[in-house]
Write a protein that holds these residues in place. Structure first.
Motif, PDB file in Angstrom:
ATOM      1  N   GLY A  33       0.810  -1.173   0.000  1.00 27.97           N
ATOM      2  CA  GLY A  33       0.000   0.000   0.000  1.00 27.97           C
ATOM      3  C   GLY A  33       0.863   1.250   0.000  1.00 27.97           C
ATOM      4  N   VAL A  34       0.188   2.356  -0.160  1.00 30.04           N
ATOM      5  CA  VAL A  34       0.868   3.636  -0.202  1.00 30.04           C
ATOM      6  C   VAL A  34      -0.080   4.717   0.321  1.00 30.04           C
ATOM      7  CG1 VAL A  34       0.180   4.097  -2.589  1.00 30.04           C
ATOM      8  CG2 VAL A  34       2.206   5.182  -1.681  1.00 30.04           C
ATOM      9  N   ILE A  35       0.472   5.644   1.047  1.00 33.95           N
ATOM     10  CA  ILE A  35      -0.270   6.845   1.423  1.00 33.95           C
ATOM     11  C   ILE A  35       0.187   7.910   0.453  1.00 33.95           C
ATOM     12  CG2 ILE A  35      -0.659   8.582   3.201  1.00 33.95           C
ATOM     13  CD1 ILE A  35      -0.006   6.361   5.256  1.00 33.95           C
ATOM     14  N   SER A  36      -0.735   8.424  -0.350  1.00 30.36           N
ATOM     15  CA  SER A  36      -0.323   9.290  -1.430  1.00 30.36           C
ATOM     16  C   SER A  36      -1.195  10.530  -1.543  1.00 30.36           C
ATOM     17  CB  SER A  36      -0.367   8.529  -2.757  1.00 30.36           C
ATOM     18  OG  SER A  36      -0.072   9.395  -3.826  1.00 30.36           O
ATOM     19  N   VAL A  37      -0.597  11.668  -1.330  1.00 29.64           N
ATOM     20  CA  VAL A  37      -1.263  12.944  -1.564  1.00 29.64           C
ATOM     21  C   VAL A  37      -1.517  13.096  -3.063  1.00 29.64           C
ATOM     22  CG1 VAL A  37      -0.947  15.449  -1.449  1.00 29.64           C
ATOM     23  CG2 VAL A  37      -0.268  14.013   0.477  1.00 29.64           C
ATOM     24  N   VAL A  38      -0.538  12.708  -3.867  1.00 35.04           N
ATOM     25  CA  VAL A  38      -0.618  12.861  -5.318  1.00 35.04           C
ATOM     26  C   VAL A  38      -1.787  12.069  -5.906  1.00 35.04           C
ATOM     27  CG1 VAL A  38       0.622  12.446  -7.472  1.00 35.04           C
ATOM     28  CG2 VAL A  38       1.825  13.398  -5.509  1.00 35.04           C
ATOM     29  N   ALA A  39      -2.134  10.938  -5.284  1.00 32.48           N
ATOM     30  CA  ALA A  39      -3.232  10.111  -5.800  1.00 32.48           C
ATOM     31  C   ALA A  39      -4.570  10.838  -5.782  1.00 32.48           C
ATOM     32  CB  ALA A  39      -3.332   8.804  -5.016  1.00 32.48           C
ATOM     33  N   ASN A  40      -4.688  11.885  -4.980  1.00 28.37           N
ATOM     34  CA  ASN A  40      -5.921  12.667  -4.998  1.00 28.37           C
ATOM     35  C   ASN A  40      -6.121  13.356  -6.340  1.00 28.37           C
ATOM     36  OD1 ASN A  40      -7.149  12.722  -2.159  1.00 28.37           O
ATOM     37  ND2 ASN A  40      -4.965  13.019  -1.797  1.00 28.37           N
ATOM     38  N   ILE A  41      -5.033  13.648  -7.036  1.00 25.88           N
ATOM     39  CA  ILE A  41      -5.090  14.349  -8.318  1.00 25.88           C
ATOM     40  C   ILE A  41      -4.803  13.391  -9.475  1.00 25.88           C
ATOM     41  CG2 ILE A  41      -4.174  16.300  -9.641  1.00 25.88           C
ATOM     42  CD1 ILE A  41      -5.616  17.095  -7.011  1.00 25.88           C
ATOM     43  N   LEU A  42      -3.876  12.468  -9.285  1.00 29.37           N
ATOM     44  CA  LEU A  42      -3.465  11.532 -10.336  1.00 29.37           C
ATOM     45  C   LEU A  42      -3.643  10.087  -9.877  1.00 29.37           C
ATOM     46  CD1 LEU A  42      -0.102  13.218 -11.450  1.00 29.37           C
ATOM     47  CD2 LEU A  42      -2.347  13.442 -12.528  1.00 29.37           C
ATOM     48  N   PRO A  43      -4.881   9.662  -9.626  1.00 30.09           N
ATOM     49  CA  PRO A  43      -5.069   8.303  -9.114  1.00 30.09           C
ATOM     50  C   PRO A  43      -4.602   7.219 -10.088  1.00 30.09           C
ATOM     51  CG  PRO A  43      -7.177   9.279  -9.707  1.00 30.09           C
ATOM     52  CD  PRO A  43      -6.150  10.371  -9.793  1.00 30.09           C
ATOM     53  N   GLY A  44      -4.845   7.405 -11.352  1.00 26.84           N
ATOM     54  CA  GLY A  44      -4.441   6.401 -12.339  1.00 26.84           C
ATOM     55  C   GLY A  44      -2.937   6.239 -12.424  1.00 26.84           C
ATOM     56  N   GLU A  45      -2.243   7.351 -12.410  1.00 25.51           N
ATOM     57  CA  GLU A  45      -0.787   7.312 -12.502  1.00 25.51           C
ATOM     58  C   GLU A  45      -0.171   6.680 -11.257  1.00 25.51           C
ATOM     59  OE1 GLU A  45      -2.748   9.743 -13.389  1.00 25.51           O
ATOM     60  OE2 GLU A  45      -2.089  10.510 -15.337  1.00 25.51           O
ATOM     61  N   MET A  46      -0.728   6.991 -10.082  1.00 23.99           N
ATOM     62  CA  MET A  46      -0.200   6.401  -8.852  1.00 23.99           C
ATOM     63  C   MET A  46      -0.515   4.909  -8.780  1.00 23.99           C
ATOM     64  SD  MET A  46       1.593   8.704  -7.604  1.00 23.99           S
ATOM     65  CE  MET A  46       2.087   7.749  -6.200  1.00 23.99           C
ATOM     66  N   HIS A  47      -1.677   4.518  -9.290  1.00 27.30           N
ATOM     67  CA  HIS A  47      -2.000   3.093  -9.361  1.00 27.30           C
ATOM     68  C   HIS A  47      -1.005   2.382 -10.280  1.00 27.30           C
ATOM     69  CE1 HIS A  47      -4.328  -0.592  -9.506  1.00 27.30           C
ATOM     70  NE2 HIS A  47      -4.220  -0.544 -10.818  1.00 27.30           N
ATOM     71  N   ARG A  48      -0.740   2.979 -11.411  1.00 26.70           N
ATOM     72  CA  ARG A  48       0.217   2.397 -12.364  1.00 26.70           C
ATOM     73  C   ARG A  48       1.605   2.282 -11.729  1.00 26.70           C
ATOM     74  NH1 ARG A  48       1.566  -0.982 -15.989  1.00 26.70           N
ATOM     75  NH2 ARG A  48       2.975  -0.257 -17.589  1.00 26.70           N
ATOM     76  N   LEU A  49       2.023   3.316 -11.027  1.00 22.15           N
ATOM     77  CA  LEU A  49       3.336   3.300 -10.385  1.00 22.15           C
ATOM     78  C   LEU A  49       3.441   2.161  -9.369  1.00 22.15           C
ATOM     79  CD1 LEU A  49       6.089   4.722 -10.070  1.00 22.15           C
ATOM     80  CD2 LEU A  49       5.023   6.203  -8.380  1.00 22.15           C
ATOM     81  N   THR A  50       2.421   1.995  -8.537  1.00 19.25           N
ATOM     82  CA  THR A  50       2.470   0.912  -7.552  1.00 19.25           C
ATOM     83  C   THR A  50       2.392  -0.449  -8.224  1.00 19.25           C
ATOM     84  OG1 THR A  50       0.101   1.118  -7.128  1.00 19.25           O
ATOM     85  CG2 THR A  50       1.571   2.298  -5.641  1.00 19.25           C
ATOM     86  N   GLN A  51       1.592  -0.565  -9.264  1.00 20.67           N
ATOM     87  CA  GLN A  51       1.497  -1.845  -9.984  1.00 20.67           C
ATOM     88  C   GLN A  51       2.841  -2.230 -10.584  1.00 20.67           C
ATOM     89  OE1 GLN A  51      -1.402  -2.971  -8.495  1.00 20.67           O
ATOM     90  NE2 GLN A  51      -1.286  -4.213 -10.308  1.00 20.67           N
TER      91      GLN A  51
END
Length: 91
Positions: A1-19
């Motif tokens: 998992g990740v706690i991500s401020v950025v995911a509030n704006i770029l959820p798809g990109e942060m999902h891709r990064l973690t994947q």
């Protein structure tokens, strides 16, 4: 998992990064992270949650007002954030 401020704006990109990390594709994850670095920097140029709430407002999302002791972003930082949102074609 990740706690991500950025995911509030770029959820798809942060999902891709973690994947990519879960898939052990750290070369692709590193490339994506570098592509987003300017945005990451803009999201942390002032105390959280000022930048994320400002970005949400720039995108037309109601994020509520900042409460004391928080204050609006400095003009230069807000311009940097806006430029990043524009470069990501979000504005």
């Amino acid at each position: 998992g990740v706690i991500s401020v950025v995911a509030n704006i770029l959820p798809g990109e942060m999902h891709r990064l973690t994947q990519l990390c879960f898939q052990n594709d750290f070369a692709a994850a590193g490339k994506l992270q570098l592509e987003l670095k300017d945005f990451f920097d803009a999201m942390f140029c002032e105390v959280n949650p000022i930048p994320v709430k400002t970005a949400m407002q720039m995108l037309g999302w109601d994020s509520g007002r900042l409460r004391l002791p928080l204050c609006p972003m400095a003009e230069g930082n807000a311009a940097k954030l806006q430029n990043c949102l524009e470069s990501l074609q979000l504005l």
